[in-house]
Design a protein around this motif. Structure first.
Motif, mmCIF file in Angstrom:
data_model
loop_
_atom_site.group_PDB
_atom_site.id
_atom_site.type_symbol
_atom_site.label_atom_id
_atom_site.label_comp_id
_atom_site.label_asym_id
_atom_site.label_seq_id
_atom_site.Cartn_x
_atom_site.Cartn_y
_atom_site.Cartn_z
ATOM 1 N N PHE A 1 -81.885 -8.021 16.654
ATOM 2 C CA PHE A 1 -80.458 -8.402 17.191
ATOM 3 C C PHE A 1 -79.319 -7.595 16.505
ATOM 4 O O PHE A 1 -78.480 -7.088 17.327
ATOM 5 C CB PHE A 1 -80.284 -9.934 17.242
ATOM 6 C CG PHE A 1 -81.230 -10.811 17.866
ATOM 7 C CD1 PHE A 1 -81.699 -10.581 19.026
ATOM 8 C CD2 PHE A 1 -81.597 -11.779 17.110
ATOM 9 C CE1 PHE A 1 -82.669 -11.412 19.795
ATOM 10 C CE2 PHE A 1 -82.847 -12.691 17.561
ATOM 11 C CZ PHE A 1 -83.352 -12.371 18.806
ATOM 12 N N PHE A 2 -79.562 -7.500 15.289
ATOM 13 C CA PHE A 2 -78.691 -6.296 14.465
ATOM 14 C C PHE A 2 -78.769 -5.041 15.218
ATOM 15 O O PHE A 2 -77.840 -4.595 15.351
ATOM 16 C CB PHE A 2 -79.428 -6.296 12.922
ATOM 17 C CG PHE A 2 -78.498 -5.712 12.135
ATOM 18 C CD1 PHE A 2 -77.249 -5.846 12.183
ATOM 19 C CD2 PHE A 2 -79.177 -4.953 11.067
ATOM 20 C CE1 PHE A 2 -76.353 -5.443 11.142
ATOM 21 C CE2 PHE A 2 -78.455 -4.487 10.167
ATOM 22 C CZ PHE A 2 -76.905 -4.508 10.106
ATOM 23 N N ALA A 3 -80.057 -4.740 15.698
ATOM 24 C CA ALA A 3 -80.159 -3.380 16.325
ATOM 25 C C ALA A 3 -79.635 -3.218 17.637
ATOM 26 O O ALA A 3 -78.877 -2.468 17.809
ATOM 27 C CB ALA A 3 -81.681 -2.897 16.274
ATOM 28 N N VAL A 4 -79.640 -4.456 18.218
ATOM 29 C CA VAL A 4 -79.038 -4.279 19.692
ATOM 30 C C VAL A 4 -77.518 -4.375 19.418
ATOM 31 O O VAL A 4 -76.788 -3.480 20.277
ATOM 32 C CB VAL A 4 -79.402 -5.698 20.148
ATOM 33 C CG1 VAL A 4 -78.680 -5.865 21.604
ATOM 34 C CG2 VAL A 4 -80.910 -5.521 20.846
ATOM 35 N N GLY A 5 -76.965 -4.859 18.591
ATOM 36 C CA GLY A 5 -75.778 -4.892 18.319
ATOM 37 C C GLY A 5 -75.092 -3.527 17.970
ATOM 38 O O GLY A 5 -74.138 -2.851 18.596
ATOM 39 N N GLY A 6 -75.946 -2.701 16.924
ATOM 40 C CA GLY A 6 -75.554 -1.587 16.551
ATOM 41 C C GLY A 6 -75.632 -0.615 17.706
ATOM 42 O O GLY A 6 -74.587 0.213 17.878
ATOM 43 N N TYR A 7 -76.782 -0.578 18.378
ATOM 44 C CA TYR A 7 -76.942 0.453 19.502
ATOM 45 C C TYR A 7 -76.088 0.175 20.572
ATOM 46 O O TYR A 7 -75.434 1.390 21.346
ATOM 47 C CB TYR A 7 -78.473 0.456 19.884
ATOM 48 C CG TYR A 7 -79.240 1.339 19.106
ATOM 49 C CD1 TYR A 7 -79.515 2.752 19.373
ATOM 50 C CD2 TYR A 7 -80.182 1.065 18.152
ATOM 51 C CE1 TYR A 7 -79.805 3.732 18.693
ATOM 52 C CE2 TYR A 7 -80.853 1.987 17.328
ATOM 53 C CZ TYR A 7 -80.816 3.057 17.730
ATOM 54 O OH TYR A 7 -81.471 4.109 17.178
ATOM 55 N N THR A 8 -75.833 -0.950 20.936
ATOM 56 C CA THR A 8 -74.706 -1.285 22.015
ATOM 57 C C THR A 8 -73.443 -0.710 21.865
ATOM 58 O O THR A 8 -72.708 0.067 22.499
ATOM 59 C CB THR A 8 -74.679 -2.890 22.164
ATOM 60 O OG1 THR A 8 -75.989 -3.385 22.432
ATOM 61 C CG2 THR A 8 -73.651 -3.054 23.733
ATOM 62 N N THR A 9 -72.920 -0.869 20.392
ATOM 63 C CA THR A 9 -71.641 -0.382 20.153
ATOM 64 C C THR A 9 -71.565 1.151 20.003
ATOM 65 O O THR A 9 -70.726 1.772 20.447
ATOM 66 C CB THR A 9 -71.300 -0.896 18.632
ATOM 67 O OG1 THR A 9 -71.442 -2.272 18.650
ATOM 68 C CG2 THR A 9 -69.917 -0.546 18.381
ATOM 69 N N ALA A 10 -72.985 1.732 19.495
ATOM 70 C CA ALA A 10 -72.742 3.125 19.581
ATOM 71 C C ALA A 10 -72.875 3.928 20.664
ATOM 72 O O ALA A 10 -72.122 4.666 20.980
ATOM 73 C CB ALA A 10 -74.185 3.670 18.676
ATOM 74 N N VAL A 11 -73.846 3.132 21.592
ATOM 75 C CA VAL A 11 -73.683 3.915 22.882
ATOM 76 C C VAL A 11 -72.428 3.964 23.583
ATOM 77 O O VAL A 11 -72.193 4.757 24.253
ATOM 78 C CB VAL A 11 -74.926 3.235 24.059
ATOM 79 C CG1 VAL A 11 -74.759 3.595 25.489
ATOM 80 C CG2 VAL A 11 -76.286 3.424 23.223
#
Lengths: 362, 606
Positions: free
Chosen positions: B307-317
């Motif tokens: 979920f940490f990764a999902v948050g990071g990647y969503t923001t980044a994209v």
């Protein structure tokens, strides 16, 4: 219930994907230039018979190692009802011991001149260290927790695993350790029943089968084995029958540790590299294998290991590549975990049925 | 030795030599392991007391004290008359220490005669010099045997001396240790407040307290601790006993103080400390989320990092212009909406298949999912969308109009993290007492009973997953904005496990506990990649984390700051036993749980 509907949907979806993948694979085999195969992944090419056999062999040999590790998970789960997460580390310590010993043997030339003796010695040493580690773990970390809620020993074992990993890192450094080369007469390619098989893989298969035989004999034919089965069935009644439950549990850990030690040596000889992280992924996958075969079921653990190994090596090319996924070999580990989820969704008791003690079944 | 044996009330006169031998060997083994892991040599560079004591020596010297103390602990069984602790225990301590020192001397002998550098990377002449104080074999061995014996004796003596002496020495030693270890923080803080002269006086130029300041500060602390002895405990007890409006008022004051501190303090802190606080906040946010999943609902989610990764990647994209496939370059605030949406979806997707599984299977399967998500982000398959192993760079900071939150300005990051942490704390606090929170706790205690009481366990568990996922995703979003880039390697399984350690050490199911846990662990030891106050421990912190996890599970599964309900669950048998022994007269005596093990209260100084 929405969740149930969703789960049904997941099942249908996964099965459909697998079926489509297989059909696409067949089409690809018949006509390599079909538009579907070229759709997303122009580099995709079907499998030749030899490639398929090669994948199968590598899957089998890797899977037999998973099986050896899985035995430890399965036996401990059968008896104590918790996942010994640190079992992968027992395997890693076996591989590490093998590395240190074989390197010393290589330095004084014995590795070349008297390989079989060296092999026997490093296997014995690895068994010794892995077994001691497993027994020590049980004594220090798990015995005091025997009657606590189920998740407590699992969390403890995660801590133990983390601790051992980093202890090994501290003691032996972060570099990748490579085993010395196997002698030529052993590692050369052989041809058996039209299967081209590297000698190393053949050795892995033979040793794994032999260890499995020994284990089967211990569990099914000796008095200790009988005690182990009794304790796995019901601890309280077993102790009423005059079985020393503590000793039997220690034996269980010891036998599991020995198997992991053998597995570690084989891993080292086959992949020729060991680090402190070597135990993590094989450990998790071996647990997957134990679940696939049905936890607590020894034959199942071995069969689960072999099927997981084969699935992991074949499925990416058989199902994923025809679906137009590039770089499928990177998804090997993802396939293994998907298998775990699939098995738990369709048949949580494993392919060959689980054997748990009366209190775990509840 | 038999002449020294203390007279005992019972007939057993002599020592339990098996036990002494066992603890002695444990002591020796631990000392050798610490030496071979390379801790003393590497930590030797950090001076604690100028020229007299380095962190390296402390790391070795603490062992005999601790083990002496543990070995001399008497197991007191309620309902039995127990022996008074005295000379007997001192002898135990002394013997354990002597044995430990003996083992260390054997190591020295081995270091001198063989070269095992090849497998053991820390088998070096440096270690030998460290152990012998560069004074030769005989001196070193003698010195270590004597010091270990003495320290272990001191450790055992802690049981014997009167409580006030024990408490004040403990306070002095711990606060001196803290002062010297936290030198960086103290320096930074005093600079902010313009108290440079004080720290210049206290610390030597090259680092470490000076000898005079050690003595002076130690004396001051000793006096203070004697004067205030009992007051702190009385105050906390008074606070605990307060009821209704009075308690609410006290809580409000406490809250206001903490809030003002949180807002004002960073203004006086330098870059490094703010960076550290921001990291602590990031992990606190993660830990609060995991606390809901593990601590409240009892679902051991080992793939929490997904979920940490999902948050990071969503923001980044959504915010980065460098996003390879789809780059709308949204503002961070808008991106947050999508972060919540995606975290919810992923939480449901991961949650739904695992919700019906046995607790331990759930752990492994979530571990698998955590790994799968990282592998997918890394693979060539999704590479065109998420950048593969190269990740997504150039994630802009948060533009607030009047200021921009970026990694180069850790203070602003801290405030951003603080904002999310406050939300998370408020949400967890409100949820805990809500219907849903009580449902979670019921499920944690017994799922079947909870279901029988009419709780919809499936939806409650899914809610736990989703709330945890959203909090973790916020943390990921802040991380992306802070670091300015996301890579698959930033989201290793290691993070899940470290957060688990934080939650467990702090106290499962208790917000205050989780906060203490993240401050103590992430702040002092550091996160997976982020250094803490003890930068020297960089190479050993994972080892310490593993050890802590095992230790806590064995000795104090409810954590440093336990939640009352959780600890009652974990010690159910002991409570029942106590209740039985007391004749069942009082069962609401929640904080009276030290009946079984006397040496259990070691954690209260933190």
């Amino acid at each position: 219930m929405t969740v149930d509907r969703f789960l049904t949907f997941i099942r249908v979806f996964l099965v459909t994907m697998i079926v489509i993948g297989l059909l696409a694979f067949v089409w690809q085999q018949i006509d390599a230039d079909n538009p579907f195969a070229r759709w997303r992944n122009p580099g995709a090419r079907g499998l030749t018979g030899d490639q398929f056999k090669g994948l199968l062999i590598s899957g089998l040999s890797q899977g037999s190692m998973y099986g050896l590790i899985a035995l430890g998970y399965s036996m401990v789960y059968g008896v104590l009802g918790f996942i010994n997460f640190a079992h992968g580390e027992v395997f890693m310590v076996g591989a590490m011991t093998g590395f240190i010993a074989s390197e010393k043997f290589n330095d004084n030339g014995m590795w070349e001149s008297n390989f079989l003796l060296c092999l026997a010695l490093i296997v014995l040493m690895a068994i010794f260290f892995s077994t001691s580690l497993a027994v020590l773990m049980e004594r220090v970390a798990y015995r005091p927790l025997r009657n606590s809620p189920r998740l407590i020993p699992l969390i403890t074992s995660i801590g133990v695993s983390f601790f051992i990993q980093n202890l090994v890192l501290g003691l032996f450094g972060p570099s990748t350790k490579s085993y010395p080369r196997l002698p030529e007469w052993l590692s050369k390619q052989r041809s058996i029943l039209t299967f081209e098989i590297a000698g190393t893989r053949l050795m892995v298969l033979v040793v794994a089968a032999a260890s499995m035989g020994v284990l089967w004999y211990i569990v099914e034919r000796t008095k200790t084995g009988k005690a182990m089965r009794a304790v796995a069935e019901d601890k309280e009644i077993a102790s009423l029958m005059g079985i020393d439950v503590n000793r039997t549990i220690v034996t269980t850990f010891a036998v599991g540790g020995a198997m992991a030690g053998v597995g570690g040596i084989l891993w080292g000889l086959m992949f020729r590299s060991v680090t402190h992280m070597t135990g993590f992924l094989p450990g998790v996958k071996a647990f997957t294998a134990a679940v696939v075969g049905g936890i607590g079921n020894l034959g199942g653990a071995m069969a689960g290991g072999i099927s997981l190994g084969s699935a992991e090596s074949i499925a990416p090319l058989l199902i994923l590549e025809p679906l137009g996924v590039p770089g499928v070999s990177q998804l090997k580990d993802a396939v293994a975990f998907t298998v775990l989820v699939l098995v738990l969704l369709f048949k949580p008791s494993g392919l060959f049925g689980e054997r748990l003690s009366s209190e775990e079944r509840a | 030795m038999s002449a020294l044996v203390a007279p005992m009330p019972s007939s057993a006169i002599d020592q339990d030599w098996g036990k002494v031998l066992r603890w002695g060997l444990i002591c020796g083994g631990t000392l050798i392991a610490i030496c071979l892991v390379g801790m003393p040599v590497e930590l030797d560079r950090r001076e604690l007391i100028e020229r007299y004591l380095s962190l390296g020596y402390v790391s070795v010297l603490l062992i005999p004290i601790l083990i002496g103390r543990i070995a001399a602990t008497q197991v007191v069984l309620e309902g039995f008359e127990s022996r008074k602790q005295g000379l007997y225990d001192l002898v135990t301590g002394l013997m354990v220490g002597l044995l430990g020192g003996g083992c260390l001397s054997l190591l020295m002998l081995a270091l001198d005669s063989w070269n095992l550098r090849d497998p053991l990377v820390n088998w070096s002449p440096k270690l030998f010099r460290f152990l012998t104080y560069e004074n030769g074999m005989g001196f070193g061995a003698g010195a270590w045997i004597v010091t270990c014996g003495a320290l272990s004796l001191a450790g055992a003596a802690l049981h014997v001396v009167p409580a006030i002496v024990r408490r004040s020495t403990g306070t002095v030693v711990l606060s001196l240790l803290a002062l010297s270890i936290l030198e960086g923080a103290v320096d930074d803080l005093s600079e902010g407040f313009g108290l440079d002269w004080l720290t210049d006086l206290m610390y030597a130029k090259k680092g470490g307290l000076t000898l005079t300041s050690t003595i002076v500060v130690g004396a001051v602390i000793a006096v203070v601790s004697v004067l205030t002895s009992g007051r702190v405990k009385a105050a906390t007890n008074r606070y605990r006993d307060m009821q209704g409006a009075e308690r609410q008022k006290a809580s409000m004051i406490l809250f206001a103080v903490v809030a003002v501190l949180c807002i004002v303090l960073p203004m006086f802190l330098g870059k490094i400390m703010n960076e550290l606080l921001a990291n602590v906040g990031l992990f606190l946010l993660l830990a609060l989320g995991l606390n809901i999943v593990v601590g409240l609902a009892g679902l051991l989610d080992l793939g929490y990092v997904a979920f940490f990764a999902v948050g990071g990647y969503t923001t980044a994209v959504l915010t980065s212009p460098n996003s390879p496939f789809f780059a709308p370059e949204l503002h961070f605030g808008f991106a947050l909406i999508f972060v919540v949406i995606f975290a919810t979806i992923v939480g449901l997707l991961i949650g739904a298949p695992v919700i019906r599984m046995r607790g331990d299977y759930l752990a492994i399967v979530t571990l698998g999912f955590g790994e799968i998500i990282r592998l997918l982000f890394m693979s060539d398959w999704l590479g065109p969308y998420f950048g593969g192993a190269q990740g997504i760079t150039n994630v802009p900071g948060v533009d607030l109009g009047f200021a921009t939150v970026k990694g180069t300005d850790p203070r602003s990051v801290f405030y951003l993290v603080l904002f999310f942490c406050v939300i998370a704390i408020y949400v967890s606090w409100r949820l805990q007492a809500s219907r849903l929170g009580r449902a979670w706790m019921a499920i944690r205690e017994d799922e079947q009973v909870a279901e029988a009481m009419g709780i919809n366990t499936v939806s409650a568990k899914l809610m736990a997953f989703v709330v945890g996922a959203v909090l973790a995703a916020f943390s990921g979003a802040v991380l992306a904005a802070k670091v300015g880039s996301v890579f698959p390697t930033s989201f290793m399984i290691l993070i899940s496990i470290i957060i688990l350690v934080v939650v467990i050490v702090g106290g499962m199911g208790n917000i205050a506990g989780v906060m203490v846990g993240s401050f103590v662990l992430i702040g002092v030891l550091g996160g997976p990649k982020q250094p803490g106050l003890l930068q020297e421990f960089q190479n050993f912190k994972l080892l310490i984390y593993g050890m802590l996890l095992v230790f806590m599970m064995l000795k104090r599964p409810e954590g440093l700051v336990p939640s009352a309900r959780r600890s009652r669950e974990l010690h159910q048998e002991e409570f029942l036993q106590d209740a039985w022994l007391k004749g069942d007269k009082s069962d609401d005596d929640a904080d009276d749980e030290d009946a079984v093990n006397v040496g259990d209260g070691g954690g209260e100084e933190e």
